[in-house]
Design a protein around this motif. Structure first.
Motif, PDB file in Angstrom:
ATOM      1  N   PRO A  42       0.801  -0.903  -0.318  1.00 39.26           N
ATOM      2  CA  PRO A  42       0.057  -0.070   0.041  1.00 39.26           C
ATOM      3  C   PRO A  42       0.897   1.303   0.037  1.00 39.26           C
ATOM      4  N   HIS A  43       0.178   2.110  -0.169  1.00 38.08           N
ATOM      5  CA  HIS A  43       1.008   3.778  -0.416  1.00 38.08           C
ATOM      6  C   HIS A  43       0.158   3.894   0.800  1.00 38.08           C
ATOM      7  N   VAL A  44       1.155   4.579   1.975  1.00 36.67           N
ATOM      8  CA  VAL A  44       0.833   5.128   2.833  1.00 36.67           C
ATOM      9  C   VAL A  44       1.687   6.408   3.078  1.00 36.67           C
ATOM     10  N   GLN A  45       0.939   7.309   4.061  1.00 37.62           N
ATOM     11  CA  GLN A  45       1.292   8.885   3.653  1.00 37.62           C
ATOM     12  C   GLN A  45       0.685   9.200   5.343  1.00 37.62           C
ATOM     13  N   ASP A  46       1.244  10.141   6.102  1.00 42.96           N
ATOM     14  CA  ASP A  46       0.711  10.958   7.773  1.00 42.96           C
ATOM     15  C   ASP A  46      -0.595  11.723   6.675  1.00 42.96           C
ATOM     16  N   ALA A  47      -1.400  12.255   7.433  1.00 40.90           N
ATOM     17  CA  ALA A  47      -2.421  12.327   6.628  1.00 40.90           C
ATOM     18  C   ALA A  47      -3.162  13.496   8.011  1.00 40.90           C
ATOM     19  N   ARG A  48      -4.403  14.497   7.222  1.00 36.86           N
ATOM     20  CA  ARG A  48      -5.529  15.106   7.438  1.00 36.86           C
ATOM     21  C   ARG A  48      -6.323  14.414   6.408  1.00 36.86           C
ATOM     22  N   LYS A  49      -7.647  16.052   7.747  1.00 38.25           N
ATOM     23  CA  LYS A  49      -8.558  15.369   6.501  1.00 38.25           C
ATOM     24  C   LYS A  49      -8.576  15.735   5.049  1.00 38.25           C
ATOM     25  N   SER A 126      -5.361   5.353  12.938  1.00 35.68           N
ATOM     26  CA  SER A 126      -4.705   6.257  14.439  1.00 35.68           C
ATOM     27  C   SER A 126      -2.800   5.783  13.964  1.00 35.68           C
ATOM     28  N   SER A 127      -1.996   6.942  13.880  1.00 35.50           N
ATOM     29  CA  SER A 127      -0.616   6.422  13.995  1.00 35.50           C
ATOM     30  C   SER A 127      -0.329   5.718  14.967  1.00 35.50           C
ATOM     31  N   LEU A 128      -1.465   5.250  15.898  1.00 35.69           N
ATOM     32  CA  LEU A 128      -0.262   4.077  17.019  1.00 35.69           C
ATOM     33  C   LEU A 128       0.241   3.049  16.305  1.00 35.69           C
ATOM     34  N   ALA A 129      -0.871   2.440  14.850  1.00 39.69           N
ATOM     35  CA  ALA A 129      -0.343   1.498  14.050  1.00 39.69           C
ATOM     36  C   ALA A 129       1.070   1.119  13.743  1.00 39.69           C
ATOM     37  N   GLU A 142      -4.044   2.413  -0.338  1.00 39.49           N
ATOM     38  CA  GLU A 142      -4.308   3.434   0.080  1.00 39.49           C
ATOM     39  C   GLU A 142      -4.145   3.795   1.640  1.00 39.49           C
ATOM     40  N   VAL A 143      -3.364   3.895   2.352  1.00 43.38           N
ATOM     41  CA  VAL A 143      -3.235   4.236   3.745  1.00 43.38           C
ATOM     42  C   VAL A 143      -3.054   5.679   4.579  1.00 43.38           C
ATOM     43  N   PHE A 144      -3.556   6.752   5.546  1.00 40.35           N
ATOM     44  CA  PHE A 144      -3.814   8.214   5.936  1.00 40.35           C
ATOM     45  C   PHE A 144      -3.798   7.114   7.258  1.00 40.35           C
ATOM     46  N   PHE A 145      -2.444   8.001   7.959  1.00 39.30           N
ATOM     47  CA  PHE A 145      -2.390   7.606   9.460  1.00 39.30           C
ATOM     48  C   PHE A 145      -2.261   8.948   9.684  1.00 39.30           C
ATOM     49  N   ILE A 146      -3.646   9.272  10.696  1.00 36.07           N
ATOM     50  CA  ILE A 146      -4.214  10.075  11.590  1.00 36.07           C
ATOM     51  C   ILE A 146      -2.988  10.507  12.428  1.00 36.07           C
ATOM     52  N   LYS A 147      -2.721  11.384  13.481  1.00 36.28           N
ATOM     53  CA  LYS A 147      -1.478  11.575  14.138  1.00 36.28           C
ATOM     54  C   LYS A 147      -2.571  11.616  15.475  1.00 36.28           C
TER      55      LYS A 147
END
Length: 237
Positions: A42-49, A126-129, A142-147
């Motif tokens: 998957p394509h992963v990124q830190d993200a916001r809404k 969650s960014s915990l993951a 596509e994966v969006f990590f939320i802080k």
């Protein structure tokens, strides 16, 4: 930004509709395990809404989110997948992104089902993951990590949703719950309060896992396996 087709689909030279048919035949049944093994990660990124909304707009699709049990599992996995399959059949892969929580446990098994039907898949988590290096589903594009300092649900001592759950609710055009614990409960109720269409289907968590968890904590064995989402959503109807 559109996600490229997974590598195994490109290699096969198949259009999405044909690929879905071939893969479904190869799986033999809707819930067969791991049809995505060996594909592109998957394509992963830190993200916001705003980032997630921009991705959905770029895809020209609306987000259909599934919530439910994850590590708690399902007592009747096949029934859960059958429900999810019926929901997916009512939506067009050309107009819909399927969103879950990025991992493959429990409700995360719907990723394989969605991929087999030609849906682009995504996860809001969650960014915990990321911090704990939890394995992602091999069927999520596509994966969006939320802080977030929590796994989701309401913030302690508050009616506000955590950043992860708030993002999930805010970007979803529709939310479907199949059973679920506290986090699923809070997201479903939050979506309903925000005017997002919600459907809920009752489902038991895995009985043996629930009993083992209770014994490990020195607690009495549970007698109700329907989960917190059931108690809140059925009562709220």
């Amino acid at each position: 930004m559109k996600s490229p087709l997974p590598s195994y689909r490109r290699a096969a030279g198949l259009r999405p509709c044909c690929f879905a048919i071939v893969l479904a035949l190869a799986m033999g049944q809707a819930g067969a395990a791991e049809p995505c093994t060996g594909g592109a990660p998957p394509h992963v990124q830190d993200a916001r809404k705003a980032d997630i909304r921009a991705f959905a707009r770029g895809q020209g699709r609306r987000i259909l989110s599934f919530v439910g049990y994850s590590a708690a599992g399902y007592e009747d996995r096949d029934a859960m997948l059958a429900i999810a399959g019926r929901v997916l059949d009512a939506h067009s892969p050309a107009r819909t992104l399927v969103n879950i929580g990025a991992t493959g446990d429990g409700i995360g098994e719907v990723y394989a089902l969605a991929r087999s039907r030609g849906f682009v898949t995504m996860g809001v988590v969650s960014s915990l993951a990321q911090d704990e290096k939890l394995p992602l589903s091999p069927c999520v594009d596509e994966v969006f990590f939320i802080k977030d300092a929590s796994w989701g649900g309401r913030l302690p001592g508050s009616r506000r949703l955590s950043p992860t759950s708030a993002a999930m609710v805010a970007v979803s055009a529709r939310v479907v719950g199949i059973g679920g614990g506290e986090v699923a409960r809070d997201e479903l109720l939050g979506a309903r309060a925000a005017g997002v269409p919600v459907r809920f289907f009752a489902a038991d968590m895995n009985h043996a896992l629930a009993r083992d968890k209770a014994r490990a904590k020195g607690l009495p064995e549970p007698v109700d396996f329907r989960g917190a989402a059931h108690r809140a959503l059925v009562k709220a109807r």
